[in-house]
Design a protein around this motif. Structure first.
Motif, PDB file in Angstrom:
ATOM      1  N   ILE A 118       0.986  -1.178  -0.234  1.00 50.52           N
ATOM      2  CA  ILE A 118       0.044  -0.004   0.225  1.00 50.52           C
ATOM      3  C   ILE A 118       1.156   1.324  -0.167  1.00 50.52           C
ATOM      4  O   ILE A 118       2.071   0.942   0.025  1.00 50.52           O
ATOM      5  N   SER A 119       0.405   2.369  -0.682  1.00 48.72           N
ATOM      6  CA  SER A 119       1.656   3.442  -0.862  1.00 48.72           C
ATOM      7  C   SER A 119       0.733   4.653   0.255  1.00 48.72           C
ATOM      8  O   SER A 119      -0.930   4.737  -0.164  1.00 48.72           O
ATOM      9  N   SER A 120       0.799   6.235   0.019  1.00 45.94           N
ATOM     10  CA  SER A 120       0.947   7.142   0.524  1.00 45.94           C
ATOM     11  C   SER A 120       1.710   8.337   0.621  1.00 45.94           C
ATOM     12  O   SER A 120       2.749   7.860   0.292  1.00 45.94           O
ATOM     13  N   ALA A 121       0.951   9.315   0.723  1.00 46.73           N
ATOM     14  CA  ALA A 121       2.252  10.744   0.394  1.00 46.73           C
ATOM     15  C   ALA A 121       2.042  11.307   2.164  1.00 46.73           C
ATOM     16  O   ALA A 121       2.997  11.901   2.014  1.00 46.73           O
ATOM     17  N   GLY A 136      -3.842   8.255   4.974  1.00 49.89           N
ATOM     18  CA  GLY A 136      -4.284   8.067   3.144  1.00 49.89           C
ATOM     19  C   GLY A 136      -3.579   6.887   2.435  1.00 49.89           C
ATOM     20  O   GLY A 136      -3.427   7.508   1.137  1.00 49.89           O
ATOM     21  N   TYR A 137      -3.451   5.565   2.703  1.00 52.64           N
ATOM     22  CA  TYR A 137      -2.972   5.197   1.967  1.00 52.64           C
ATOM     23  C   TYR A 137      -4.002   4.172   0.925  1.00 52.64           C
ATOM     24  O   TYR A 137      -5.635   4.519   1.016  1.00 52.64           O
ATOM     25  N   SER A 138      -3.769   4.024   0.183  1.00 46.14           N
ATOM     26  CA  SER A 138      -4.338   3.585  -1.041  1.00 46.14           C
ATOM     27  C   SER A 138      -4.777   1.575  -0.903  1.00 46.14           C
ATOM     28  O   SER A 138      -3.865   0.992   0.742  1.00 46.14           O
ATOM     29  N   GLY A 139      -6.112   1.564  -0.864  1.00 42.82           N
ATOM     30  CA  GLY A 139      -5.839  -0.417  -1.379  1.00 42.82           C
ATOM     31  C   GLY A 139      -4.916  -0.744  -1.647  1.00 42.82           C
ATOM     32  O   GLY A 139      -3.983  -0.126  -2.549  1.00 42.82           O
ATOM     33  N   GLU A 140      -4.376  -1.914  -1.099  1.00 39.95           N
ATOM     34  CA  GLU A 140      -3.729  -2.687  -1.268  1.00 39.95           C
ATOM     35  C   GLU A 140      -3.552  -3.730  -2.736  1.00 39.95           C
ATOM     36  O   GLU A 140      -4.682  -4.087  -3.258  1.00 39.95           O
TER      37      GLU A 140
END
Length: 352
Positions: free
Chosen positions: A116-119, A124-128
């Motif tokens: 998962i990732s976020s700024a 604010g993390y993305s879905g997996e």
């Protein structure tokens, strides 16, 4: 104990500038912080960011010191809404100004790596997204690093579809969320000191770091995590070596951080206060191995272990703060393999 290489005043000052005051003195008894396993911590400026598996998902903490993480609020950043299964050993990284958390999820033989990732570190993390690792086999403890301008992913996994042993594999990455090319085995649990407890025999929890000479190391956990034989050992890539070629890696001749003298590498002592230290994290600036510390004083480390006098079980594991130092002119030896039988270079000493 004496640090192996003298530094001039300027060199010592530069080394200390990398380390908060908390770590400029030895820690005689490491501090417990979180009742959990598999710590992953990086430093962003003066803030320490950790990630852990909890409540069926992943949580992030932030504090001004590693010891402060235990009292910091745990903010849930991802939940297993798709019922993937057990969520194990998340690892947090910063790449190109964006945070990436890698973790394993699944049940039984279905465990695979996700990201998962976020700024932002704690929201604010993305879905997996499932990482399409080459050969698509059981995989845990995956971590990303950049060495000589190339992204790499290293993890613990099975050769086939049955739980015989956990090997360490490496693959190139074309981006922080995708690998390219094949997977290459770099370590198997074949030494007697890493086969004390098995079924399966285990190499897991790999963590990358660069030594003062610029050589790559993968420090990993050996022996079963359900046993006080759990320990840390080292793989050192020979100077100019190919990370995908197993015989360019040299393994320490025993545990470098463990609680049983019989399995320790000669010249290394067992722990005094904890049993079964393992699955550590080097607390690096931005989590970047190019910020790996030079030779000199001790530097920050976190690991999980069970306090001595307490029954060894997964439920009794805590995160501990500790330190490590580079130890020079150490020879790792091997036999009956291609290439040179010895390699001399930097190793590591670990302190509670």
């Amino acid at each position: 104990m004496k640090i192996p290489r003298r530094l001039g005043v300027a060199g010592l000052a530069a080394a200390l500038a990398l380390v908060p005051a908390l770590f400029t003195a030895p820690q005689a008894d490491a501090a417990q912080s979180i009742r959990a396993a598999d710590p992953s911590v990086l430093r962003i400026g003066g803030t320490y960011v950790s990630v852990q598996s909890m409540n069926g998902g992943i949580a992030v903490r932030q504090a001004s010191s590693p010891d402060g993480l235990g009292a910091a609020a745990a903010r849930q950043v991802w939940s297993d809404t798709r019922n993937l299964g057990e969520v194990w050993a998340p690892e947090i990284h910063l790449d190109g100004g964006r945070y990436y958390i890698y973790f394993s999820a699944g049940r039984g033989a279905a465990h695979r790596m996700y990201v998962i990732s976020s700024a932002t570190a704690d929201s604010g993390y993305s879905g997996e997204t499932r990482l399409a690792l080459p050969d698509d086999k059981w995989a845990v403890d995956g971590t990303m690093f950049v060495f000589n301008g190339q992204r790499w992913f290293v993890w613990s996994g099975w050769a086939g579809d049955t739980n015989v042993e956990q090997n360490l594999y490496i693959a190139r990455m074309s981006s922080p969320a995708s690998t390219t090319g094949g997977r290459f085995v770099i370590s198997q649990p074949r030494e007697s000191w890493e086969r004390v407890v098995g079924n399966p025999f285990i190499n897991e929890g790999p963590e990358a770091i660069k030594d003062p000479g610029g050589q790559l190391h993968i420090v990993y956990s050996a022996n079963g995590s359900w046993s006080d034989q759990y320990c840390l050992a080292d793989l050192r890539l020979r100077a100019g070596g190919d990370p995908t070629y197993v015989w360019d890696w040299y393994k320490s001749n025993g545990c470098l951080f463990g609680s049983n003298r019989a399995t320790m590498m000669p010249g290394w002592d067992p722990t005094l206060y904890v049993n079964g230290p393992g699955h550590h994290t080097f607390v690096l600036l931005n989590g970047d191995i190019d910020t790996s510390p030079p030779a000199g004083p001790r530097f920050p480390l976190m690991f999980h272990a069970v306090p001595k006098g307490t029954p060894y079980s997964w439920e009794n594991r805590f995160w501990y703060t500790g330190t490590f130092a580079w130890w020079g002119n150490i020879t790792y030896s091997r036999a009956n393999v291609p290439g040179a039988t010895t390699n001399t270079g930097w190793s590591l000493k670990f302190f509670e």
